[in-house]
Structures are given as C-alpha cells and as structure tokens.
Write a protein that holds these residues in place. Structure first.
Motif, short mmCIF file in Angstrom:
data_model
loop_
_atom_site.label_atom_id
_atom_site.label_comp_id
_atom_site.label_asym_id
_atom_site.label_seq_id
_atom_site.Cartn_x
_atom_site.Cartn_y
_atom_site.Cartn_z
N LYS A 169 16.33 -1.07 -14.68
CA LYS A 169 17.25 -1.82 -13.97
C LYS A 169 16.36 -0.83 -12.91
O LYS A 169 16.35 -0.08 -12.00
N ASN A 170 16.39 -2.38 -11.51
CA ASN A 170 16.10 -2.39 -10.66
C ASN A 170 17.16 -1.40 -9.13
O ASN A 170 17.69 -1.49 -9.24
N GLU A 171 17.03 -0.20 -8.65
CA GLU A 171 17.18 1.09 -7.72
C GLU A 171 16.77 0.57 -6.35
O GLU A 171 15.92 0.31 -6.22
N ASN A 172 16.81 -1.04 -5.87
CA ASN A 172 16.42 -1.08 -4.67
C ASN A 172 14.92 -1.10 -4.82
O ASN A 172 14.89 -1.08 -3.28
N TYR A 173 14.48 -1.67 -5.74
CA TYR A 173 13.08 -2.46 -5.25
C TYR A 173 12.63 -3.45 -4.94
O TYR A 173 13.62 -4.00 -5.72
N GLU A 174 11.63 -3.61 -3.92
CA GLU A 174 11.22 -4.46 -3.58
C GLU A 174 10.07 -5.60 -4.07
O GLU A 174 10.16 -6.63 -3.52
N SER A 175 8.82 -4.78 -4.36
CA SER A 175 7.56 -5.28 -4.73
C SER A 175 7.28 -4.26 -5.42
O SER A 175 7.63 -3.31 -5.10
N LEU A 176 6.33 -4.80 -6.03
CA LEU A 176 5.46 -3.74 -6.03
C LEU A 176 4.01 -3.94 -6.90
O LEU A 176 3.11 -4.74 -6.05
N ALA A 177 2.88 -2.99 -6.93
CA ALA A 177 1.74 -3.34 -7.42
C ALA A 177 1.30 -2.08 -8.55
O ALA A 177 2.17 -1.40 -8.90
N PHE A 178 0.34 -2.58 -9.29
CA PHE A 178 -0.70 -1.22 -10.37
C PHE A 178 -1.19 -1.82 -10.43
O PHE A 178 -2.52 -2.45 -9.88
N SER A 179 -2.30 -0.59 -11.07
CA SER A 179 -3.78 -0.28 -11.68
C SER A 179 -3.19 0.88 -13.08
O SER A 179 -3.28 1.45 -13.21
N GLU A 180 -5.06 -0.43 -13.74
CA GLU A 180 -4.37 0.26 -14.69
C GLU A 180 -3.67 1.17 -16.03
O GLU A 180 -3.10 1.48 -16.17
N ALA A 181 -2.01 -0.27 -15.67
CA ALA A 181 -1.63 -0.32 -16.47
C ALA A 181 -0.13 0.93 -15.36
O ALA A 181 1.13 1.38 -16.12
N ASN A 225 -7.88 1.71 -8.77
CA ASN A 225 -7.70 3.38 -10.34
C ASN A 225 -6.58 4.32 -8.99
O ASN A 225 -5.20 4.08 -9.00
N GLU A 226 -7.36 5.21 -8.56
CA GLU A 226 -6.61 5.81 -7.95
C GLU A 226 -6.17 6.55 -6.43
O GLU A 226 -5.75 7.45 -6.12
N SER A 227 -6.33 5.35 -5.94
CA SER A 227 -6.30 5.15 -4.49
C SER A 227 -5.12 4.02 -4.08
O SER A 227 -5.09 3.09 -4.81
N LEU A 228 -5.05 4.12 -3.01
CA LEU A 228 -3.42 3.31 -2.31
C LEU A 228 -3.74 2.82 -0.47
O LEU A 228 -4.65 3.56 -0.49
N TYR A 229 -3.76 1.67 -0.45
CA TYR A 229 -4.36 1.11 0.44
C TYR A 229 -3.39 0.27 1.25
O TYR A 229 -1.86 0.19 0.86
N LEU A 230 -3.07 1.29 2.67
CA LEU A 230 -1.12 0.67 3.04
C LEU A 230 -2.08 -0.22 4.63
O LEU A 230 -3.24 0.21 5.39
#
Length: 264
Positions: A196-208, A245-250
């Motif tokens: 169920k979507n709890e107000n999520y707007e967009s997504l990103a992923f790495s290595e599942a 991987n384990e890096s997040l970019y904003l």
C-alpha cells in the motif's frame, strides 16, 4: 487444558524472539559538489555524472571530460535512465519517443512509438535486460517489456487501476509506484510484491534496495522485505534524489550533496 495453554504461550514467545529487529538507516553528509544542471539522472561509482542542462542537452561528466548529446527536434528530455551506461535511454514524452545512446553518447536506436504497429501511448520508460526496456502503456494501463532491437513486446502485466507516479528497474526487478500501491515485478513480469502506498511520491533504488520519498522525508525498503522504514536524516529540502550502492545524492540549487547510508 493447562498444558495446551503453556504450549501456546511458549510458541508465542519463541515466535516473538525470532522476529527480525528493525534496522536503523542513517544518512551522513560526506561532501557537496557544485554542478549547474536542470536535472541530474545518474551518478556512478567512478564519480561520473549524467545530467541535463537548460537547453535540454544531455551530458556525461567525468573527472576529465564532458560529452554531450543534443536533439532539439524532440524538445525536453522527460527522463534519462543511466542504469546501463552502455545503453542509456532518453525519454521524450511530448514526442512519445525513446533514444538509446552508447557510453560515448552516440545514438544506437530511435524508437518512435507514434509509428510502431500498433500505436503505443507511453508515459514511463525504464531499462531492462538485453535490448529491452519496461514501458507503461497509458492507453491500456499496463506494463510491457519491449525489445527495441526486434521491435516486439515480450510480455504484458495485468492492468493497473490507479495513476502511475514513478517507474524504476534493473535487470532483475521492476518497481511501479502508483497512487494506491507499490508493485514489484521480476524480470518475467510476475508480480512478487504489492504494498500500500502511504503517500509516497517517487522512488530510487540500488542493488534491489528501494528508497521512497514522501513530502520531505525518505524511506527505505530492504531487499526481500515488506516493511518500509524511515531514514534518519537532517535534510531541509529534497528536490531530486539518487542512490548508488550505499550512497545517497540530493540535488538542489546547483549543489549535489553526497550522503553515506549507514544501515545497522
């Protein structure tokens, strides 16, 4: 009767003790890079950036060089998928067209869905295995796995009943975020998870490992899990976010902030 009661209590305690503890995900700021971009679509492990500029050109920036692809006839790039750097795909939604580029940003293929038979009205595109990508057919409301080399559909999913917000994929998984649910498919097109979507707007992923945005907060869904957990952070504004991987970019106001994700 008493024995049965104690057996039930013991079973409940054992089950509770075997439950996986919740993991805590923290984003720690590592550095910040100045870069003038309209939108940033990818950052790889070698520090290569993929982005668009105000004139709708697509750029690949390494430490030493910048190479550019421009197609003014197709207008604005709606989305660029850089998961496979040897087959980057640019989606021009206004012209219902996808351009596939190699690692030198030379054009490999042009798929104009206005001229395909049958006609397809496409709203989202994302990379898949071999010479394929996932497309969302807006008229029929389902995902299709499209082989752009042989110009044929490999498979179709069941129709989706709510508006699509985002689509991301790799060789093994496809994530479709709608207003009502998050759908997870494998590369055969089989639905393996529906959350169920709890107000999520967009997504990103790495290595599942999946990351979701809601308002100004980020959330994390670990591979093979069904519980979405918040990420502890000190962000003030999230305009665009990417994960490698384990890096997040904003990215915001010509500043690309690099955060290290700590999962424990």
């Amino acid at each position: 009767m008493n024995k049965l009661f104690y057996v039930c209590v013991l079973f409940s305690l054992l089950s509770f003790s075997q439950q996986k503890p919740k993991k805590q995900i923290t984003a720690i700021l590592k550095d910040s890079i100045k870069i003038e971009a309209k939108s940033i679509f990818g950052v790889d492990n070698f520090g290569t950036f993929y982005y668009t500029s105000e004139n709708n050109s697509f750029h690949k920036k390494t430490k030493d060089t910048i190479i550019t692809y421009t197609n003014f006839q197709l207008g604005e790039i709606t989305y660029a998928n850089t998961f496979n750097p040897l087959k980057i795909n640019l989606f021009y939604k206004d012209f219902n067209t996808v351009i596939v580029l190699d690692n030198r940003l030379a054009e490999i293929a042009k798929i104009d869905f206005n001229t395909t038979q049958p006609y397809k009205n496409i709203s989202f595109v994302s990379s898949a295995y071999n010479n394929s990508f996932w497309i969302f057919n807006e008229d029929y409301k389902y995902l299709e796995l499209y082989d752009f080399q042989n110009k044929k559909i490999k498979l179709k999913t069941m129709p989706i009943q709510s508006r699509v917000l985002d689509l991301k994929s790799d060789y093994n998984y496809c994530y479709l975020l709608t207003e009502n649910f998050l759908y997870v498919y494998n590369y055969f097109g089989s639905l393996i998870q529906k959350i169920k979507n709890e107000n999520y707007e967009s997504l990103a992923f790495s290595e599942a490992h999946l990351f979701l945005k809601s308002n100004n907060k980020l959330y994390f869904l670990e591979k093979n899990e069904s519980t979405i957990q918040p990420i502890k952070h000190s962000f003030f504004l999230i305009k665009q976010f990417l994960v490698t991987n384990e890096s997040l970019y904003l990215y915001h106001k010509n500043s690309l902030r690099h955060y290290q994700l700590k999962i424990e």
